[in-house]
Scaffold this motif. Structure first.
Motif, PDB file in Angstrom:
ATOM      1  N   MET A   1      27.399   6.916   8.844  1.00  0.00           N
ATOM      2  CA  MET A   1      26.713   7.140  10.105  1.00  0.00           C
ATOM      3  C   MET A   1      27.691   7.025  11.270  1.00  0.00           C
ATOM      4  O   MET A   1      28.567   6.171  11.264  1.00  0.00           O
ATOM      5  CB  MET A   1      25.665   6.043  10.285  1.00  0.00           C
ATOM      6  N   ILE A   3      27.814   5.978  15.098  1.00  0.00           N
ATOM      7  CA  ILE A   3      26.945   5.101  15.893  1.00  0.00           C
ATOM      8  C   ILE A   3      27.478   4.987  17.317  1.00  0.00           C
ATOM      9  O   ILE A   3      28.694   4.859  17.533  1.00  0.00           O
ATOM     10  CB  ILE A   3      26.869   3.706  15.223  1.00  0.00           C
ATOM     11  N   CYS A  25      29.091   2.476   8.288  1.00  0.00           N
ATOM     12  CA  CYS A  25      29.534   3.032   9.575  1.00  0.00           C
ATOM     13  C   CYS A  25      30.758   3.927   9.389  1.00  0.00           C
ATOM     14  O   CYS A  25      31.773   3.494   8.850  1.00  0.00           O
ATOM     15  CB  CYS A  25      29.868   1.887  10.536  1.00  0.00           C
ATOM     16  N   ASP A  64      24.338   9.479  14.908  1.00  0.00           N
ATOM     17  CA  ASP A  64      23.159   9.319  14.053  1.00  0.00           C
ATOM     18  C   ASP A  64      22.266   8.170  14.493  1.00  0.00           C
ATOM     19  O   ASP A  64      21.125   8.049  14.038  1.00  0.00           O
ATOM     20  CB  ASP A  64      23.602   9.028  12.606  1.00  0.00           C
ATOM     21  N   LEU A  65      22.816   7.267  15.297  1.00  0.00           N
ATOM     22  CA  LEU A  65      22.056   6.066  15.667  1.00  0.00           C
ATOM     23  C   LEU A  65      22.591   5.555  17.000  1.00  0.00           C
ATOM     24  O   LEU A  65      23.813   5.467  17.187  1.00  0.00           O
ATOM     25  CB  LEU A  65      22.252   4.995  14.579  1.00  0.00           C
ATOM     26  N   VAL A  67      22.428   2.264  19.633  1.00  0.00           N
ATOM     27  CA  VAL A  67      22.054   0.856  19.731  1.00  0.00           C
ATOM     28  C   VAL A  67      22.282   0.422  21.176  1.00  0.00           C
ATOM     29  O   VAL A  67      23.399   0.542  21.696  1.00  0.00           O
ATOM     30  CB  VAL A  67      22.913  -0.008  18.766  1.00  0.00           C
ATOM     31  N   PRO A  92      17.256   8.107  16.016  1.00  0.00           N
ATOM     32  CA  PRO A  92      16.834   6.701  16.016  1.00  0.00           C
ATOM     33  C   PRO A  92      17.560   5.896  17.105  1.00  0.00           C
ATOM     34  O   PRO A  92      18.781   5.988  17.241  1.00  0.00           O
ATOM     35  CB  PRO A  92      17.227   6.194  14.625  1.00  0.00           C
ATOM     36  N   ASP A 206      10.252  -2.990  14.186  1.00  0.00           N
ATOM     37  CA  ASP A 206      10.152  -1.526  14.313  1.00  0.00           C
ATOM     38  C   ASP A 206       8.772  -1.182  14.857  1.00  0.00           C
ATOM     39  O   ASP A 206       8.320  -0.049  14.757  1.00  0.00           O
ATOM     40  CB  ASP A 206      10.404  -0.843  12.963  1.00  0.00           C
ATOM     41  N   TYR A 315      19.362   0.555  11.388  1.00  0.00           N
ATOM     42  CA  TYR A 315      18.785   1.852  11.037  1.00  0.00           C
ATOM     43  C   TYR A 315      17.304   1.702  10.669  1.00  0.00           C
ATOM     44  O   TYR A 315      16.460   2.522  11.063  1.00  0.00           O
ATOM     45  CB  TYR A 315      19.574   2.479   9.887  1.00  0.00           C
ATOM     46  N   GLY A 318      15.360   1.323  13.859  1.00  0.00           N
ATOM     47  CA  GLY A 318      15.274   2.580  14.604  1.00  0.00           C
ATOM     48  C   GLY A 318      14.411   3.639  13.941  1.00  0.00           C
ATOM     49  O   GLY A 318      13.905   4.541  14.622  1.00  0.00           O
ATOM     50  N   THR A 319      14.251   3.539  12.611  1.00  0.00           N
ATOM     51  CA  THR A 319      13.502   4.580  11.894  1.00  0.00           C
ATOM     52  C   THR A 319      12.134   4.100  11.409  1.00  0.00           C
ATOM     53  O   THR A 319      11.437   4.840  10.704  1.00  0.00           O
ATOM     54  CB  THR A 319      14.302   5.077  10.665  1.00  0.00           C
TER      55      THR A 319
END
Ligand code: AMP
Ligand code: GLY
Length: 430
Positions: A1, A3, A25, A64-65, A67, A92, A206, A315, A318-319
């Motif tokens: 991913m 990030i 990562c 992909d993500l 934060v 996400p 979440d 993740y 976020g998902t």
């Protein structure tokens, strides 16, 4: 991913360290980052509230993500912005949308939320310029000390603990009539004073399920034995012995569950961290405040104690798949000492060279926002909080000894740190 992490404090360096060390990562970017994140990730000079520029970066770098470290972009709607844009709507994001972020952005909103969902908290009432006389009458009916809180974000400075009714009355008027904290004090919450010992509890959610992360004790005042002005935080200890067992169970039943249920009932879609600032008053928890992000420096003592994969945790948050995540913790104790510029939280010099950074004797070192690199490539001071040093051990004493031995090797002109981190916890109940 790939990030993208937003922020520039010690919290973000601690996040970056944990993320970069996960096999999940590929590439880690930090906007804007600091001298510490630069050594383990790629710093990107985009402002954390420049949403269109962040979106362009996300698309250009196949992120992909995302934060989000600090509260400001959350309160300004960064998660809503990405959700509203066609190309990023499925991305996400760890960090609540604006409505959820109001739990930190407005103390009045968060008090109403707690009252509505029966979360134990100090009795309070909220006033504006139009209800100033009622507010003054309310103050006169209080016991001292009286707690006054600016409703909005005030960089941790918007809370006043007034020892006399006269002081409370004049501060209340300054807040409402002279904008003592700018727009943040257009509304003022007047609150009953809680006594006891404070605890920071961190919850990952979440919006459907939750995981309680390691708890920590923060040290907010600049002076030893909790004296002097409030700061962003001068140290942290995790775990906190007085919280273990019965007290944390009570926190889960009386605070965490009603908070998560309350978010659902109010239809607040919340994917992110909830930092619950609590008072332990003779074994009973009362919520002082919610923050919609992790604490700093607490994060520096909390994250090393998470054993299971941290990117998987982010993740899953976020998902919306947190229920399936297995949170595993480390048993050791972590203690963090924050080294600040002499004069902080008042005015302080900048640009002083930091010596002793090269020694590595076991304790880990985190850069706060108050660091920068000069043209010669040396790390120099550039703010109030400069470094966080985290020692691990099988006991608080051992962790402190590891942390302080590294602290004592590092210095600059007018360095300051508290020498009593953890002592209140060691003496608790004695
Ligand atoms: P806050 O910005 O709400 O976290 O408040 C800053 C600090 O003020 C807290 O960490 C507490 O130490 C203190 N504080 C806030 N509210 C109260 C209260 N009702 N009673 C006692 N101390 C408080
Ligand atoms: N250490 C307290 C905070 O992050 O707000």
């Amino acid at each position: 991913m790939n990030i993208l992490l937003l922020g520039s404090g010690g919290r973000e360096h601690a996040f970056a360290y944990k993320i970069a060390n996960s096999p999940k990562c590929d590439r880690l970017y930090v906007a804007p980052g600091n001298a510490g994140t630069a050594s383990i990730a790629t710093n990107v000079s985009i402002g954390i509230t420049d949403f269109p520029a962040l979106k362009d970066f996300i698309l250009a770098n196949a992120i992909d993500l995302v934060v989000v470290g600090p509260e400001e972009p959350l309160v300004k709607g960064v998660a809503d912005y990405f959700a509203s844009q066609e190309e990023t709507k499925a991305l996400p994001v760890v960090g609540p949308k604006q409505k959820g972020a109001t739990l930190e952005g407005s103390k009045d909103f968060s008090k109403q939320f707690m009252q509505r969902h029966q979360v134990p908290t100090a009795a309070s009432a909220t006033f504006t310029k139009d209800t100033i006389d009622e507010g003054l009458a309310f103050i006169r009916a209080q016991q001292v000390p009286v707690v006054l809180k600016a409703d909005g974000l005030a960089a941790g400075k918007g809370v006043l603990i007034c020892e006399t009714i006269e002081d409370a009355e004049s501060s209340f008027k300054e807040m409402l009539l002279e904008s003592k904290f700018g727009a943040a004090s257009e509304k003022v919450v007047i609150e009953e004073f809680l006594s006891g010992i404070e605890l920071s509890v961190f919850v990952a959610t979440d919006g459907k399920s939750y995981k309680i992360l390691p708890e920590a004790k923060d040290y907010k005042r600049i002076g030893e034995k909790d004296t002097g002005l409030n700061t962003g935080g001068m140290g942290a200890v995790s775990p906190v012995p007085f919280a273990k067992g019965a007290f944390l169970k009570k926190v889960e039943e009386k605070v965490v569950k009603p908070t998560i249920e309350g978010l659902k009932k109010d239809e607040i879609d919340y994917k992110g961290f909830i930092f619950i600032g609590l008072m332990n008053d003779n074994g009973e928890p009362y919520v002082i405040e919610y923050n919609v992000r992790m604490g700093d420096p607490e994060t520096q003592a909390v994250l090393p104690r998470i054993k299971s994969d941290f990117v998987d945790l982010l993740y899953a948050m976020g998902t919306g798949t947190l229920e399936d995540y297995d949170l595993e913790l480390e048993d050791f104790t972590a203690t963090t000492i924050v080294m600040v510029a002499g004069g902080y939280p008042g005015s302080y010099p900048k640009g002083d060279a930091i010596s002793g950074l090269e020694n590595e004797d076991g304790a880990s070192l985190t850069f706060h926002a108050g660091t920068t690199t000069n043209p010669q490539g040396d790390v120099v001071t550039n703010g109030g909080r400069i470094l966080g040093i985290t020692g691990k051990g099988n006991s608080i004493e051992e962790a402190l000894s590891n942390a302080y031995s590294r602290v004592n090797e590092i210095s600059w002109k007018d360095v300051y740190f508290r020498k009593d981190i953890g002592q209140d916890v060691l003496n608790y109940g004695k």
